[in-house]
Motif scaffolding. Structure first.
Motif, PDB file in Angstrom:
ATOM      1  N   SER A   1       0.023  -2.360  -6.001  1.00 45.27           N
ATOM      2  CA  SER A   1      -1.102  -1.476  -5.693  1.00 45.27           C
ATOM      3  C   SER A   1      -2.018  -2.212  -4.720  1.00 45.27           C
ATOM      4  CB  SER A   1      -1.860  -1.108  -6.974  1.00 45.27           C
ATOM      5  OG  SER A   1      -2.945  -0.249  -6.678  1.00 45.27           O
ATOM      6  N   LEU A   2      -2.082  -1.732  -3.478  1.00 47.49           N
ATOM      7  CA  LEU A   2      -2.852  -2.403  -2.442  1.00 47.49           C
ATOM      8  C   LEU A   2      -4.315  -1.955  -2.465  1.00 47.49           C
ATOM      9  CD1 LEU A   2      -0.258  -2.181   0.476  1.00 47.49           C
ATOM     10  CD2 LEU A   2      -0.525  -3.969  -1.265  1.00 47.49           C
ATOM     11  N   PRO A   3      -5.214  -2.773  -1.896  1.00 45.48           N
ATOM     12  CA  PRO A   3      -6.650  -2.442  -1.926  1.00 45.48           C
ATOM     13  C   PRO A   3      -6.999  -1.105  -1.274  1.00 45.48           C
ATOM     14  CG  PRO A   3      -6.328  -4.737  -1.324  1.00 45.48           C
ATOM     15  CD  PRO A   3      -4.974  -4.118  -1.340  1.00 45.48           C
ATOM     16  N   ASP A   4      -6.172  -0.667  -0.297  1.00 47.14           N
ATOM     17  CA  ASP A   4      -6.479   0.599   0.377  1.00 47.14           C
ATOM     18  C   ASP A   4      -5.966   1.815  -0.389  1.00 47.14           C
ATOM     19  OD1 ASP A   4      -3.773   0.485   0.746  1.00 47.14           O
ATOM     20  OD2 ASP A   4      -3.842   0.348   2.932  1.00 47.14           O
ATOM     21  N   GLY A   5      -5.445   1.575  -1.594  1.00 47.96           N
ATOM     22  CA  GLY A   5      -4.990   2.688  -2.417  1.00 47.96           C
ATOM     23  C   GLY A   5      -3.506   2.968  -2.326  1.00 47.96           C
ATOM     24  N   ARG A   6      -2.832   2.365  -1.350  1.00 43.45           N
ATOM     25  CA  ARG A   6      -1.395   2.587  -1.224  1.00 43.45           C
ATOM     26  C   ARG A   6      -0.648   1.817  -2.312  1.00 43.45           C
ATOM     27  NH1 ARG A   6       0.680   0.516   4.007  1.00 43.45           N
ATOM     28  NH2 ARG A   6      -1.072  -0.929   3.824  1.00 43.45           N
ATOM     29  N   GLU A   7       0.487   2.374  -2.701  1.00 48.36           N
ATOM     30  CA  GLU A   7       1.349   1.709  -3.666  1.00 48.36           C
ATOM     31  C   GLU A   7       2.698   1.442  -3.000  1.00 48.36           C
ATOM     32  OE1 GLU A   7       3.368   3.266  -7.569  1.00 48.36           O
ATOM     33  OE2 GLU A   7       1.301   2.620  -8.050  1.00 48.36           O
ATOM     34  N   VAL A   8       3.103   0.185  -2.988  1.00 50.67           N
ATOM     35  CA  VAL A   8       4.346  -0.221  -2.329  1.00 50.67           C
ATOM     36  C   VAL A   8       5.325  -0.696  -3.390  1.00 50.67           C
ATOM     37  CG1 VAL A   8       5.399  -1.778  -0.652  1.00 50.67           C
ATOM     38  CG2 VAL A   8       3.090  -0.894  -0.259  1.00 50.67           C
ATOM     39  N   GLU A   9       6.553  -0.222  -3.299  1.00 49.98           N
ATOM     40  CA  GLU A   9       7.574  -0.641  -4.258  1.00 49.98           C
ATOM     41  C   GLU A   9       8.404  -1.779  -3.682  1.00 49.98           C
ATOM     42  OE1 GLU A   9      11.402   1.510  -6.066  1.00 49.98           O
ATOM     43  OE2 GLU A   9       9.514   2.316  -6.854  1.00 49.98           O
ATOM     44  N   TYR A  10       8.564  -2.801  -4.487  1.00 42.42           N
ATOM     45  CA  TYR A  10       9.353  -3.976  -4.110  1.00 42.42           C
ATOM     46  C   TYR A  10      10.622  -3.950  -4.969  1.00 42.42           C
ATOM     47  CZ  TYR A  10      10.620  -8.945  -3.758  1.00 42.42           C
ATOM     48  OH  TYR A  10      11.300 -10.126  -3.575  1.00 42.42           O
TER      49      TYR A  10
END
Length: 285
Positions: free
Chosen positions: A161-170
């Protein structure tokens, strides 16, 4: 230097029997990734669905040990960098015997540290231009699970969960090694992984040995598993012989693979059974 030596000795004292066993296993596995260049490239191609031609690329075994500001070490199993005229790719392989929910977290840590190391080596942080975007390239990763476990999926993931609200899957793919036969490994040219087939009986042997079954029943079940392992090893030797006859594996590689197979077999009996009676039975092989 004296402090380093003292810390090293202290660390060795802290190693548990399980740690020492895992360390030996890691060393055995690393040998399989340091066979001839042709065999290694075939292995990378098979594991990562690549089409490298051995004569067109170079390979290097890159650093897998990372030390942070607190002098804590993390060590990845195997990092291999393949360089062609078009690109350079680092591959990271981890071996696991047990399912581990924290594995994907460690993989992210390894990947980040390797990406940072390579970015620093390339001079990405010394351009003098604060506006220039810094590229950190994660290695391509794979976890090879050696022992059967129904909970293991085709991949392992975590969400950032990134500070800008985006969620990235690894996500990191997994290889369920226990589902492979000697013929499958041969067909996919994963020749270096053939000795690991001896692991197929380890978990069952350990469960039998640690069970509360009557000794007579345990002895019978263990004997059956020994026979199954013997058949697996005989089939593995047959396939290795075929590959050597067809000049797919050179004599030097074959000798190293056979030594690894012997070491793995001895390792499995000693670690799994931890019994003089079972070890003597192993050694009669």
């Amino acid at each position: 230097m004296e402090n380093d030596k003292a810390n090293s000795q202290k660390s060795k004292k802290k190693l548990t029997r399980k740690d020492r066993e895992q360390l030996k296993l890691d060393q055995i596995l690393r040998v399989l990734f340091k066979l001839s260049k042709d065999i290694t490239i075939q292995l990378i191609n098979g594991l990562f669905d690549e089409k490298f031609v051995s004569s067109d690329v170079s390979i290097a075994y890159s650093n897998g040990e990372f030390v942070d500001d607190e002098y804590d070490r993390t060590i990845g199993d195997m990092f291999i960098t393949v360089t062609s005229k078009q690109e350079t790719i680092t591959f990271h392989i981890e071996f696991q015997t047990l399912n581990d929910n924290m594995m994907v977290v460690r993989l992210f840590q390894y990947g980040f540290k390797k990406a940072l190391e390579e970015a620093q080596a390339s001079g990405a942080f010394t351009t003098g231009n604060p506006q220039e975007k810094i590229l950190m390239k994660f290695p391509r990763q794979l976890v090879i699970y050696l022992e059967e476990n129904e909970a293991i999926q085709e991949s392992q993931s975590l969400a950032l969960s990134l500070p800008d609200g985006r969620e990235v899957e690894y996500t990191v793919p997994t290889m369920k090694y226990w589902t492979y036969t000697p013929e499958m490994l041969k067909r996919q040219k994963l020749y270096a992984l053939l000795p690991l087939l001896a692991f197929s009986s380890r978990k069952r042997l350990k469960l039998i040995y640690e069970s509360k079954k009557p000794e007579k029943e345990k002895s019978l079940l263990i004997s059956e598993q020994f026979e199954q392992m013997k058949k697996t090893i005989e089939k593995t030797l047959e396939v290795l012989g075929e590959l050597h006859d067809a000049k797919e594996i050179g004599t030097g590689d074959l000798e190293r693979i056979l030594r690894v197979l012997q070491n793995i077999t001895t390792y499995l009996y000693v670690v799994t059974a931890n019994s003089e009676r079972l070890t003597r039975r192993c050694c009669r092989w």
